[in-house]
Design an enzyme around this catalytic site. Sequence first.
Site, short mmCIF file in Angstrom:
data_model
loop_
_atom_site.label_atom_id
_atom_site.label_comp_id
_atom_site.label_asym_id
_atom_site.label_seq_id
_atom_site.Cartn_x
_atom_site.Cartn_y
_atom_site.Cartn_z
N ARG A 63 0.82 -1.21 0.00
CA ARG A 63 0.00 0.00 0.00
C ARG A 63 0.87 1.27 0.00
NH1 ARG A 63 -2.08 1.99 4.53
NH2 ARG A 63 -2.38 -0.05 5.51
N TYR A 116 -14.93 15.68 -16.88
CA TYR A 116 -15.55 14.35 -16.83
C TYR A 116 -16.64 14.30 -15.75
CZ TYR A 116 -15.67 9.40 -15.44
OH TYR A 116 -16.07 8.14 -15.07
N ASP A 189 -6.14 17.14 -16.19
CA ASP A 189 -6.46 15.75 -16.52
C ASP A 189 -6.12 15.58 -18.00
OD1 ASP A 189 -7.69 13.37 -17.35
OD2 ASP A 189 -9.27 13.53 -15.85
#
Length: 454
Positions: A63, A116, A189
């Site tokens: 992780r 988006y 993005d």
Amino acid sequence: MPDQNTRPRGFSTQQVHAGADEPTSGGVNPRALPILATAGFVFDDFDQAADRFGEVGGYSYTRVGNPTASAVERRLAVLEGGADALLLASGQAAVTATLIGLLGAGDHLLAASSIYEGTRGLLLDNLSRLGIEADFVDDANDPDAWQALVRPTTRAFFAESIPNPKNDVLDIAAVADTAHAVGVPLVIDNTLATPYLLRPLEHGADIVVHSASKFLAGHGTVLGGVIVFGDRFDWTVRPDLFPHLTTAGRDGRSLTDRHGTLALAAYARDSVALRFGPTPSPFSAFLIQQGIETLSLRMERHAANALAVARWLEEQPEVLSVDYAGLESNAYHEVAARYLPRGFGSVFAFTLAGGADVARTFIDSVDVFTRMTHLGDVRSLILHPASTSHVQRTEEEQRHAGIWPGLIRLSVGIEDVEDLIDDLDGAFRVLRSGAETEGALSAPTRTDAAAVLG
Ligand SMILES: Cc1ncc(COP(=O)(O)O)c(C=O)c1O
């Protein structure tokens, strides 16, 4: 052998070699990226365990970091021209980790309104419940429109390089200048462009995010996301804006003391990703790396096919408009030509006269195009945004965003373009045969567009 050349390596060389230097396991050095499917890593002794948790660092638990993911991060950092990267489990995880890394309760984000839908929902629902506020800029290429919505609590600007499905390509440098003038970073993005077509950091952006599930992977077998960090934004210029980066911790030093302009990268990795846990599987990292190795070749074909399909669609009498910035007729062509010299991407929309029923017949008549909510796949995909991706918007909001009932989104793949055009042509023939029977679509013209598009 070290690289004797001073000339920087080209993109296609970097996409197969960059960042692959680190030996990965047990002294062997495999040519392909090994999948290190392990939850954690052995500590040789007591002191090494302490070192891994301290300044020395190193792998401890997947992780927190995994060599398979790290290799993909190094490669994507190079390809985007960034200084560091963080691979996460999906594009949404990358966007979320970036925003959580930048903003806290009471802070404000300015975003382009064409982002988006998933990101818009994240802002309007989830982050707003955590006390993070957002405003949306309609004309994202107008610096004054951003400036007008800035608040004392604004902490970042967010936009997409090629928004979907309207292709309103962003003037990144202009928006970056406006963000920097108020002391905040610009996040881009870059999913639809990929670093092969456009590298936002070179135009003044500070942070780049991607859904790696799309073009970066390309084969549609995996979800992933990445944050790429530039190293030019100085978080200490206005330390009050980013206290989590600039305030000294228990050891008397802040993240900016320890990591300089990469303080946000350290915070996103060691605090946000570590605690929220959007870890990519090493298998996913491997699949993303496989995709990246052919990125330039695919993007060239995607863009060439999309341009040919867009030009062909523009000639069809039933088509009211084609939102592809590669077309000279498109309002964003001038900006697109400046930012996208290698090609204009392959996701765009076109609008059919006749509304949703005509769109339904059209979409149900294609065979090579796949009906699917995804993009950037090697296969060509087709979608009706008004009833799918944008269905959460009211009719008025849809119209405001240019999502007409007859609007169809394409993600043009890498098939033979003649087959794609034949497939679309077949769908038009179905429409025309229905129109002959019903007399409904007998002579649609562009002058009808104003009425249909409202
Ligand atoms: C521009 C953009 N950003 C982010 C995302 C989210 O990516 P993911 O589906 O990998 O979570 C998408 C997904 O469609 C997207 O199109």
